[in-house]
Design an enzyme around this catalytic site. Structure first.
Site, PDB file in Angstrom:
ATOM      1  CG  ASP A   1      51.007  74.096  -0.390  1.00 35.75           C
ATOM      2  OD1 ASP A   1      51.181  74.791   0.613  1.00 35.75           O
ATOM      3  OD2 ASP A   1      51.740  74.130  -1.405  1.00 35.75           O
TER       4      ASP A   1
ATOM      5  CG  HIS B   1      55.011  74.121  -0.459  1.00 35.50           C
ATOM      6  ND1 HIS B   1      54.326  75.155  -1.030  1.00 35.50           N
ATOM      7  CD2 HIS B   1      56.305  74.537  -0.379  1.00 35.50           C
ATOM      8  CE1 HIS B   1      55.149  76.154  -1.293  1.00 35.50           C
ATOM      9  NE2 HIS B   1      56.366  75.804  -0.915  1.00 35.50           N
TER      10      HIS B   1
HETATM   11  C1  XLS Z   1      58.588  81.696  -1.689  1.00 37.25           C
HETATM   12  C2  XLS Z   1      58.877  80.750  -2.758  1.00 37.25           C
HETATM   13  C3  XLS Z   1      58.056  79.480  -2.682  1.00 37.25           C
HETATM   14  C4  XLS Z   1      58.643  78.454  -3.598  1.00 37.25           C
HETATM   15  C5  XLS Z   1      58.230  77.054  -3.290  1.00 37.25           C
HETATM   16  O1  XLS Z   1      58.976  82.859  -1.737  1.00 37.25           O
HETATM   17  O2  XLS Z   1      58.704  81.380  -3.978  1.00 37.25           O
HETATM   18  O3  XLS Z   1      56.737  79.754  -2.984  1.00 37.25           O
HETATM   19  O4  XLS Z   1      58.311  78.717  -4.923  1.00 37.25           O
HETATM   20  O5  XLS Z   1      58.670  76.656  -2.029  1.00 37.25           O
END
Ligand code: XLS
Ligand code: NI
Ligand code: NI
Length: 438
Positions: free
Chosen positions: A105, A102
């Protein structure tokens, strides 16, 4: 990458099933060919930046426990670069070919949008350098549209047009960065796109706004010449009470209803399937059936609790059934197996990240080899084919080819005596699966 962060841990090697070394692969042998491809090209393992690098292992009852010597917790570009160095060292030592992130991140969210964009660009330059040095690729990028308080009531389904605009700007920039880093895809996970109560919600407006948002993303993608694949990631609840992208079928219907299907594939996550009360192989089959299986977030849930525990996959039966679906659709094109999974709060040392990923990689390596043998031997396929054989000729074929009518079927039915289908033989097939797995 001068400083070493995972000290005392060497590159993880394949040592075979008999090794006593816990920091070695027993089954994942990257270069080994299974069928027509190397294991690493079948499985395309990816690190989830948010879980591996940034997660502190806090939970609703207590703060973080994880030791993350690479992260001083400051919202600076310098810290973000250090985390990236640690991340690439980690991926190299494990032999992971891909990663996902993200925007928030990899770079800090700062006081205003412009400052956050600048920080992201600065870190992206560093990421590009690390990618070049290591050959590691970006499987997909995404924007975090759920952590900041402004997104408490959704982003692309927010009741506030200003929040909606900020979300659009954030996605625009995350797409730019993904494009610049040669990302193979871009994921939309509708973190808080849903509602807590219908009493305050205009569902038609919210889903309509979401469709407009995705159309704008498609437009922008064309404009900047980004060739990566768009994914939607279904999840029924948590953090929202009801999320619009509740499962693969709901996502496909949404995409069809709003003329978006040709532009998107699905990123299926195991634990999200479980939350939707489906087996993950069901979700994979639904997506693959629509030609829309794009990528997989590989994890697993605890079947005794009802939330997204995002654990590392260790179940060989499950991995076998998942890779069966994957092989049947001809393997990944742009996607991969992204470990959207976190170590337990109790497993707080950096070495635990290695144990977790080694386990996940070995599990899927076994699943792949078993699934490949099941397909090669053909017994399961033959059973299924025979089960439906009555649709390959005679009256069944008129159904398959769309020639049958109620009248023609009635004419046929009137000639029949008592009819029963053949036994489904579930137990025999479960035994058969056991023969391959064990
Ligand atoms: C959360 C989601 C997230 C997505 C990416 O539950 O899995 O991690 O994979 O935004
Ligand atoms: Ni996910
Ligand atoms: Ni999840």
């Amino acid at each position: 990458m001068n400083q070493e962060y995972f000290t005392g841990i060497k590159t993880i090697a394949y040592e075979g099933p008999k090794t006593r070394n816990r920091l070695a692969f027993r089954h994942y042998n990257a270069e080994e060919v299974v069928g027509k491809k190397k294991m690493k090209d079948h499985l395309r393992f990816s690190m989830a930046y948010w879980h591996a690098m940034k997660n502190t292992s806090s939970d609703p009852f207590g703060g973080g426990t994880r030791q993350r010597p690479w992260d001083d917790g400051s919202s600076t570009v310098e810290n973000a670069r250090r985390v990236a160095d640690a991340g690439f060292e980690f991926m190299q030592k494990l032999g992971l070919g891909f990663y996902c992130f993200h925007d928030r991140d990899v770079a800090p969210e700062l006081g205003d949008l412009q400052a956050s964009n600048d920080a992201l660009d600065a870190v992206a330059d560093h990421l590009r350098k690390l990618q070049r040095q290591t050959g590691i690729k970006l499987l997909w990028g995404t924007a975090c549209l759920f952590a900041h308080p402004r997104y408490m009531q959704g982003a692309a389904t927010s009741p506030s047009a200003d929040v909606y605009a900020i979300a659009a700007a954030q996605v625009k920039h995350a797409m730019d960065v993904t494009h610049r880093l040669g990302g193979l895809g871009y994921t939309f996970w509708g973190g808080r796109e849903g509602y807590a109560t219908l009493l305050n919600t205009d569902m038609k407006r919210e889903t309509g706004n979401l469709a407009h948002f995705l159309h704008m993303a498609v437009e922008y993608k064309k404009k900047i010449g980004f060739k990566g694949q768009f994914y939607i990631e279904p999840k029924p609840r948590e953090p929202s009470t009801h999320q619009y992208d509740s499962d693969a079928a709901a996502c496909l219907n949404f995409l069809r209803e709003h003329d978006l299907l040709e532009h998107f594939k699905l990123n299926i996550e195991t634990n999200h399937a479980t939350l939707a009360l489906h087996r993950v192989e069901h979700e994979l089959a639904v997506a693959a059936g629509a030609g829309a299986l794009g990528s997989i977030d590989a994890n697993t849930g605890d079947e005794l609790v009802g939330w997204d525990t995002d654990q590392f996959p260790t179940n060989v039966y499950m991995a076998t059934q998942m890779t069966l679906q994957l092989l049947k659709m001809g393997g990944f094109k742009t996607g991969g197996l992204n470990f959207d999974a976190k170590v337990r709060r109790e497993s707080y040392e950096p070495v635990d990240l290695f144990h977790a990923h080694i386990g996940g990689m070995d599990t899927f390596a076994r699943g792949l080899k078993i699934a490949h043998r099941i397909i090669e031997d053909g017994e399961l396929d033959r059973f299924v084919k025979t089960r439906y054989a009555s649709f390959d000729n005679g009256i069944g074929k008129t159904v398959t080819t769309g020639k049958a009518t109620f009248e023609s079927l009635e004419k046929h039915a009137l000639k029949l005596g008592p009819v029963l289908p053949a036994s489904g033989r579930q137990e025999m097939l479960e035994n058969l699966l056991n023969d391959y797995v064990l």
